[in-house]
Design an enzyme around this catalytic site. Structure first.
Site, mmCIF file in Angstrom:
data_model
loop_
_atom_site.group_PDB
_atom_site.id
_atom_site.type_symbol
_atom_site.label_atom_id
_atom_site.label_comp_id
_atom_site.label_asym_id
_atom_site.label_seq_id
_atom_site.Cartn_x
_atom_site.Cartn_y
_atom_site.Cartn_z
ATOM 1 C CE1 TYR A 187 -3.703 2.582 0.642
ATOM 2 C CE2 TYR A 187 -2.299 3.274 2.590
ATOM 3 C CZ TYR A 187 -3.410 3.310 1.838
ATOM 4 O OH TYR A 187 -4.150 4.571 1.887
ATOM 5 C CG ASP B 88 5.689 3.928 0.551
ATOM 6 O OD1 ASP B 88 6.258 4.669 1.702
ATOM 7 O OD2 ASP B 88 4.497 3.770 0.227
ATOM 8 C CE LYS C 31 1.233 5.109 8.301
ATOM 9 N NZ LYS C 31 1.301 4.225 6.883
HETATM 10 C C1 LIG Z 1 0.454 4.870 5.771
HETATM 11 C C2 LIG Z 1 1.173 4.346 4.246
HETATM 12 C C3 LIG Z 1 1.096 5.305 3.418
HETATM 13 C C4 LIG Z 1 0.179 6.317 3.103
HETATM 14 O O1 LIG Z 1 0.159 7.428 4.045
HETATM 15 P P1 LIG Z 1 -0.729 8.415 4.583
HETATM 16 O O2 LIG Z 1 -0.237 9.506 5.376
HETATM 17 O O3 LIG Z 1 -2.015 7.572 5.246
HETATM 18 O O4 LIG Z 1 -1.284 9.127 3.358
HETATM 19 C C5 LIG Z 1 2.001 4.999 2.347
HETATM 20 N N1 LIG Z 1 2.916 4.106 2.184
HETATM 21 C C6 LIG Z 1 2.981 3.138 3.336
HETATM 22 C C7 LIG Z 1 3.928 2.172 3.283
HETATM 23 C C8 LIG Z 1 2.269 3.280 4.487
HETATM 24 O O5 LIG Z 1 2.377 2.484 5.425
#
Ligand SMILES: *Cc1c(COP(=O)(O)O)cnc(C)c1O
Length: 423
Positions: free
Chosen positions: A144, A239, A267
């Site tokens: 994701y 990511d 995060k």
């Molecule tokens: C949470 C997450 C996202 C999206 O971040 P948001 O702040 O919720 O838009 C993208 N990539 C990874 C790997 C994530 O865990």
């Protein structure tokens, strides 16, 4: 106590907010029951509006590496608040945060701040396309990367929990630019490059997957990915929105010693406030406006509250690198308490108990999990005061605020809950 007030609030919320929540997994569709409405958090604990107290293993889905209301982060936010919430003009704080990110993650030679992980991956992809003059992105099943149009294909996490196919509202032309491959499969990657190599702008990957539950990369997988992308002059985007400052101070790229071209983080860098960033090779990042032609902007980007929280977080981690050993040990105790018949994946303080006896290395093997058993386990844990992610396809997160006593209580609750779930 019964979640009566939570239920009343949930009923009311559904009249004004789709599904009653502002992000789908919060509605507990994967496990059923009444999502708890939260009154407050303190350290490792959450308190709901019905008067229940829980040990929290979501930590706002990863950001709260230091737990709720860490004094250094609160002080930083309060300090910033006294000077104003947003200026729409540059501040010295942003340079300090960018410099600190570069120290932690040296592959991020230049950094642009945004407001969410989604914005970071969306922007990184645009930069990759603009820089390479190619359109296709490779992503992996179950990874994701936020709700970016072209990346909402086999996107794990909330989408997996709801059993939704690819989202309506994403034009075919967008998803057509995405090739989705199984995770941890070098051959599939080689084949895709063999067929489309000169059109592939980038490979985007969660270097440790968290969004189909925790799945580490197989030995040599990320190395192969680096080699193949380099050979075809496609960019490698890590990511690290979840793994950044979580699995190691320098993220998964330092843990596995791979240097991506671009990285997204989020995060943990906000310590609970909305901020994320993307960055990487200087020759690529100088393509971003206003130094280059690729447009990307943000009214509240780099706003002083979020930046101050992020600075406090990173400074704390810089001064206390021993926290990672503490986090690893605490999480290892949780990993060790599962019965033999389960599969447990853990990297640092990310972990998933999979209700399957098969090794979980990709989306298909994650899907062999028994989600009915997981649902029983989740509710048994909740009754025992343990608040887990409400889906089999999520990782749990341990924070530095989790005490020995918290972990011991959790292990005891887990032993009882496994019995209930598996019988
Ligand atoms: C949470 C997450 C996202 C999206 O971040 P948001 O702040 O919720 O838009 C993208 N990539 C990874 C790997 C994530 O865990």
């Amino acid at each position: 106590m019964k979640p009566e007030i939570s239920q009343a609030l949930f009923d009311r919320a559904q009249l004004s907010i789709p599904g009653g929540v502002n992000s789908p997994v919060r509605a507990w569709r994967g496990v059923g029951g009444t999502p708890r409405f939260i009154q407050k958090g303190e350290g490792s604990h959450l308190f709901d509006v019905d008067g229940n107290e829980y040990i929290d293993y979501i930590g706002s889905w990863g950001p709260l590496l230091l737990g709720h209301r860490h004094p250094e982060i609160l002080d930083a936010i309060q300090g910033a608040l006294a000077r104003g919430t947003s200026f729409g003009a540059p501040t010295e704080l942003e340079i300090e945060l960018a410099e600190l990110i570069r120290e932690f993650v040296p592959s991020m030679e230049m950094v642009r701040m945004v407001n969410s992980g989604t914005e970071a991956t969306m922007s990184a992809l645009r930069v990759a396309r603009g820089f390479t003059n190619r359109d296709i992105t490779i992503k992996f099943e179950g990874c994701y990367h936020g709700h970016v149009d072209s990346l909402l294909v086999k996107a794990g996490s909330g989408v997996a929990t709801l059993g939704l196919p690819d989202s309506p509202g994403v034009p075919k032309g967008f998803s057509d630019t995405t090739i989705t491959l199984p995770y941890n499969n070098v051959e599939a990657l080689e084949q895709a490059f063999h067929a489309h190599g000169d059109k592939i702008a980038a490979v985007i990957v969660e270097p440790v997957c968290g969004n189909m539950g925790c799945i580490p990369p197989n030995a040599g997988y990320l190395e192969a990915m680096r080699r193949i992308t380099e050979r075809h002059e496609a960019l490698l985007i890590f990511d690290e929105v979840m793994t950044g400052f979580r699995v190691a101070p320098g993220g998964a790229q330092s843990l596995y010693n791979i240097k991506p071209d671009l990285t997204t983080i989020g995060k943990v860098i906000g310590g609970g406030l909305p901020i994320a960033a993307y960055g990487g090779r200087k020759d690529i990042m100088t393509f971003v406006a206003p130094s280059g032609p690729i447009y990307q902007a943000g009214t509240l980007s780099g706003n002083p509250l979020a930046v101050s929280a992020g600075l406090a977080m990173l400074r704390h981690l810089q001064a206390h690198s021993e926290v990672y050993e503490q986090l690893n040990q605490a999480t290892a105790q949780l990993a060790a308490c599962a019965p033999e018949s389960l599969t447990v994946n853990r990297v640092g303080s990310m972990m998933t108990w999979f209700f399957t006896d098969q090794a979980v290395t990709d989306y298909d093997s994650a899907k062999t999990s028994n989600t009915t058993q997981f649902g029983k386990f989740f509710h048994a844990m909740l009754e025992r005061g343990i608040y887990l992610p409400p889906s089999q396809y999520e990782a749990l997160f341990v924070s530095t605020a989790h005490t020995e006593a918290d972990i011991a209580r959790t292990v005891e609750a887990a032993r009882e809950s496994f019995e209930i779930a598996l019988n």
